[in-house]
Design a protein around this motif. Structure first.
Motif, mmCIF file in Angstrom:
data_model
loop_
_atom_site.group_PDB
_atom_site.id
_atom_site.type_symbol
_atom_site.label_atom_id
_atom_site.label_comp_id
_atom_site.label_asym_id
_atom_site.label_seq_id
_atom_site.Cartn_x
_atom_site.Cartn_y
_atom_site.Cartn_z
ATOM 1 N N ARG A 3 57.933 -27.525 -70.268
ATOM 2 C CA ARG A 3 56.533 -27.928 -70.337
ATOM 3 C C ARG A 3 56.131 -26.956 -71.312
ATOM 4 O O ARG A 3 56.411 -25.485 -71.058
ATOM 5 N N SER A 4 55.062 -26.990 -72.179
ATOM 6 C CA SER A 4 54.482 -25.913 -73.074
ATOM 7 C C SER A 4 52.901 -26.514 -73.235
ATOM 8 O O SER A 4 52.665 -27.391 -72.978
ATOM 9 N N ILE A 18 45.861 -28.933 -75.922
ATOM 10 C CA ILE A 18 46.602 -30.135 -75.605
ATOM 11 C C ILE A 18 47.604 -29.677 -74.572
ATOM 12 O O ILE A 18 48.143 -28.375 -74.523
ATOM 13 N N PHE A 19 47.788 -30.120 -73.254
ATOM 14 C CA PHE A 19 48.874 -29.508 -72.364
ATOM 15 C C PHE A 19 49.897 -30.716 -72.228
ATOM 16 O O PHE A 19 49.508 -32.036 -72.260
ATOM 17 N N PHE A 20 51.098 -30.497 -71.859
ATOM 18 C CA PHE A 20 52.175 -31.301 -71.310
ATOM 19 C C PHE A 20 51.869 -31.560 -70.059
ATOM 20 O O PHE A 20 51.896 -30.820 -69.418
ATOM 21 N N ILE A 251 53.260 -25.276 -66.204
ATOM 22 C CA ILE A 251 53.673 -25.743 -67.409
ATOM 23 C C ILE A 251 54.721 -24.944 -68.157
ATOM 24 O O ILE A 251 55.546 -25.313 -68.824
ATOM 25 N N SER A 252 54.557 -23.657 -67.862
ATOM 26 C CA SER A 252 55.608 -22.773 -68.638
ATOM 27 C C SER A 252 57.156 -23.250 -68.451
ATOM 28 O O SER A 252 57.928 -23.382 -69.291
ATOM 29 N N ASN A 253 57.226 -22.945 -67.060
ATOM 30 C CA ASN A 253 58.956 -23.503 -66.774
ATOM 31 C C ASN A 253 59.093 -24.336 -65.660
ATOM 32 O O ASN A 253 60.595 -24.509 -65.199
ATOM 33 N N SER A 254 58.290 -25.082 -65.226
ATOM 34 C CA SER A 254 58.340 -26.490 -64.429
ATOM 35 C C SER A 254 58.715 -25.687 -62.877
ATOM 36 O O SER A 254 59.054 -26.444 -62.182
ATOM 37 N N SER A 255 58.330 -24.477 -62.700
ATOM 38 C CA SER A 255 58.641 -24.242 -61.356
ATOM 39 C C SER A 255 57.237 -24.348 -60.584
ATOM 40 O O SER A 255 56.365 -24.843 -61.010
#
Length: 800
Positions: A3-4, A18-20, A251-255
């Motif tokens: 996610r970014s 915009i967000f994933f 969003i950054s690393n799906s943690s």
């Protein structure tokens, strides 16, 4: 999937954030591919890599597995208080199982419609709600139907204990309803006029992302479940809420990070793991790990965690057509869906635009405050705008070139095909048997949009990297120098032998005839090339796998996986085989299961192979059974590649002469030499009639006794269709199987009417393979838990 966050600047001096959001927002009972059942600590999931996206449940207390409806595919599931619900693939049916924690859950069909399809599922402790595909209108069951908002449409819904909430499409505000008006009013009032994008419900609280990307939580805060970490604004995507805790994916690393009710104790573990999605029960949190698609669960109350003994779990629903995936396809979708569809990547969610000076980027101390974007962000937005401008210019040039050269005006069209509806006794029936009993083949227009395909030639694929090359001496040794005792049959270009390679693998080796006349030699050469060209690039559970090949001088051999249980033809028409395996083949459930397996293989050829493939020789002797009695389509020696869009009115090719097997060949193709995908449908229809009657495609008949000699040959279609049309199906059913049991009668009738329409004289009036697969899935489901069990190793629960 990572996610970014991206931003873009428009030339009207507005900024759009915009967000994933790559995973569904999941709560106590929101639809996903895995769910936690209240009270029983049972976790259920949709299993990947199989012909059906079945539901497998694991009871963490008893350490036992239970499969629900093993032959049925589902797109999403959600759990409530000791019950589970699932939407069938395609959205036309909603099934629920009560007493999910027991050894014998009770199944109930809550909803069924061939035209009004469901998508977003939401289940609370008792209530069930879903939105309608295309309209986003709301349907609810089990108590909450009377309290649902009238005439509202929702982009996101979720259910907790005694209440449900949704984001209204009309004004992006939260509306709540349910059997507990105190909770629903409290939460709806708490959100007030805030415009939201998503909503997720827990036992007595709810959280969601607003239109500026901030996470807002409303409701009970006894255990700190509303205390969003102050250092993480605008960093969350998917949510999952329990009784007294909240979890969110970064969003950054799906943690995953959790807060409230002691759930924070696991953050040092989940900080280092990437997840596809998360789901929760009142006291249990489960996440689908990205690296291996396994499920890890942890319990905040007793600080325990466990990896569930599941096979790979689907990261998202399998959709029928990749053209539905507007934002791309999930990696290895073909493998995960076993060739029966694609998993879509989730799209970007675009938040409403606002002036740059007022872009909400709140500082850590105030999640709801606003501040201007940083210089680094401004530079990034400017760069993004420049790149976008270049891309737009290139796109305009492409359109101009397309119109100038006329490429856009050629034959490359996308067809939206709405399939025929077959009815009993209806005046609109397109079959020749207007008085037949009712059968509906679902319209596939919304589910089966035509797919873009890129043409490729067979020559470049002849020696594909995935096919091993063997020496002639290796294969001669494997078969005892092609001894008669190892001969097991013949194919489109030679004799088939059973063999054992040096590494112990059991294989079937097809050896082309040698020293043949030139014409025959050329035909064998073509068949050999076709088999390699097609099978080296086709990988599907219901297609026989090509292991390798051998070319030495005039010798041409093909090596396949060995199918231990031989051809369907032998089991139906060889009395010794039928008697030997009567406990398996002589059950209606097993015969329907075999038919469904074969249909899925053919559907893959028509809809998912690129370019599409028409088999041209579908017959019971080309349907092989492996050691687990899974049916696979074989023998591609006569197969042809189709055009980019091989639909009803776009013939695949016009070969010099019709090819196929007497009794199975499409009469329209034979007489007019026009080949379409409906020619394979005809062949499968004959196979279905074989499974129903136990008779050969062409047989000699003397009254009620089938004879080898002394009578005029009878075509199985001419023998069967009049009886099916006249409601006399029972008079032609194979007596070796016996009368259908309770539930099987409807299933056998459904198969019979499907077969009747498959062998229609006109190809345009035959169903598509997707229609046939849908009907056979329903037929297998109707068989329920009849004596012809097709599961092994795991308890199969199917009950009405």
């Amino acid at each position: 999937m990572k996610r970014s966050t991206n931003s873009t600047v428009t030339f009207s001096v507005t900024v759009t954030v915009i967000f994933f959001l790559l995973s569904p927002v999941t709560s106590l009972g929101s639809g996903s591919t895995h769910a936690v059942v209240y009270g029983s600590d049972t976790v259920c999931a949709l299993i990947s890599g199989q012909s059906t996206q079945r539901i497998l449940c694991y009871d963490t207390r008893r350490s036992t597995n239970v499969t629900l409806n093993p032959g049925v595919s589902f797109s999403s599931i959600a759990a409530g208080d000791n019950f589970l619900c699932g939407i069938r693939s395609g959205g036309y049916s909603l099934l629920c199982w009560d007493n999910i924690g027991s050894y014998s859950p009770n199944r109930k069909r809550i909803y069924q419609s061939d035209t009004v399809l469901l998508e977003n599922l939401s289940v609370g402790d008792k209530q069930i709600c879903a939105t309608v595909n295309g309209t986003n209108s709301l349907k609810c069951w089990r108590g909450s139907d009377q309290s649902k908002p009238p005439n509202e449409r929702f982009q996101s819904i979720s259910s907790g204990v005694g209440f449900s909430c949704g984001v209204s499409i009309r004004n992006n505000q939260i509306l709540c309803w349910g059997t507990d008006p105190v909770k629903s009013n409290q939460i709806q009032t708490g959100f007030g006029n805030t415009t939201m994008v998503t909503i997720s419900a827990g036992e007595s609280h709810a959280c969601g992302l607003n239109t500026t990307g901030n996470l807002i939580c409303i409701g009970n805060n006894d255990s700190g479940q509303l205390n969003v970490p102050s250092d993480q604004p605008n960093h969350y995507s998917s949510l999952s809420l329990g009784s007294n805790f909240t979890c969110a994916m970064r969003i950054s690393n799906s943690s995953v990070v959790c807060w409230g009710g002691g759930a924070e104790r696991f953050n040092n573990v989940t900080d280092s793991i990437s997840f596809e999605s998360i789901s929760s029960g009142p006291g249990l949190i489960c996440g689908l790990i990205s690296s291996n698609l396994s499920i890890m669960c942890w319990n905040p109350s007793n600080f325990s965690r466990i990896l569930l003994p599941f096979p790979e779990v689907l990261p998202g629903p399998c959709v029928e057509s990749s053209s539905l995936c507007s934002c791309g396809i999930y990696p290895q979708s073909d493998k995960l869906c076993s060739g029966s569809g694609s998993i879509c990547k989730s799209c970007l969610i675009q938040f409403p635009a606002s002036p740059p000076s007022q872009l909400p980027l709140p500082p850590p101390s105030s999640p709801s405050a606003s501040s201007p974007p940083s210089k680094a962000l401004t530079r990034g937005l400017l760069a993004f705008a420049i790149v976008g401008s270049v891309g737009a210019f290139a796109g305009i040039c492409s359109v101009v070139y397309c119109l100038w050269t006329g490429v856009c005006l050629g034959k490359k069209k996308v067809h939206n095909s709405v399939q025929p509806t077959i009815t009993r006794g209806g005046s609109n029936s397109r079959s020749n048997s207007s008085n037949s009993r009712s059968l509906t083949i679902r319209r596939q227009g919304s589910r089966m949009l035509s797919m873009r395909r890129q043409r490729s030639g067979t020559s470049s694929m002849k020696h594909a990297d995935k096919a091993e090359e063997f020496s002639f001496s290796e294969l001669a040794s494997a078969t005892g120098n092609f001894s008669l005792e190892n001969k097991i049959g013949s194919g489109s270009f030679g004799v088939v032998y059973r063999g054992k390679l040096n590494d112990g693998r059991e294989v079937a080796i097809k050896r082309g005839e040698v020293n043949a006349k030139m014409k025959k030699f050329q035909e064998k050469e073509t068949a050999f090339d076709s088999e390699i060209a097609f099978l080296s690039r086709l990988h599907h559970k219901h297609l026989v796998r090509l292991v390798g090949y051998c070319e030495e001088r005039e010798e041409k051999l093909l090596v396949y996986d060995y199918m231990k249980n031989g051809a369907l033809y032998d089991h139906l028409h060889d009395k010794k085989n039928v008697e030997k395996h009567s406990s398996l083949i002589n059950s209606w459930k097993m015969r329907i299961k075999i038919a469904l397996d074969a249909a899925r293989g053919i559907e893959y050829l028509h809809n998912y192979a690129v370019p599409p493939i028409i088999h041209r020789d579908i017959k019971s002797s080309n349907i092989l059974l492996d050691s687990n009695w899974v049916a696979r389509v074989s023998d591609f020696g006569l197969s042809l590649m189709g055009p980019e869009f091989g639909k009803d009115h776009n013939p695949y090719q016009r070969p010099t002469k019709a090819a196929g097997t007497v009794g199975y060949i499409d009469p329209e193709y034979y007489s007019l030499n026009v080949l379409t995908d409906k020619s394979d449908v005809y062949g499968l229809g004959v196979v279905l009639l074989e499974l129903l009657t136990g008779k050969r495609a062409i047989f000699k008949n003397n009254g009620d006794v089938e004879e080898e000699e002394g009578s005029a040959p009878v075509h199985l279609v001419d023998y069967s269709v009049p009886a099916i049309s006249a409601d006399e199906l029972g008079t032609i059913l194979d007596p070796r199987v016996g009368s259908p049991e309770l539930g099987e009668g409807d299933a056998v009738e459904l198969v019979a009417y499907t077969a009747m329409h498959c062998v229609n004289a006109e190809g345009r009036n035959r169903p598509t393979m997707t229609d046939i697969v849908g009907n056979l899935e329903r037929a297998l489901d109707l068989c329920g838990d009849s004596h012809g069990s097709i599961s092994s190793g795991i308890c199969s629960i199917v009950s009405d």
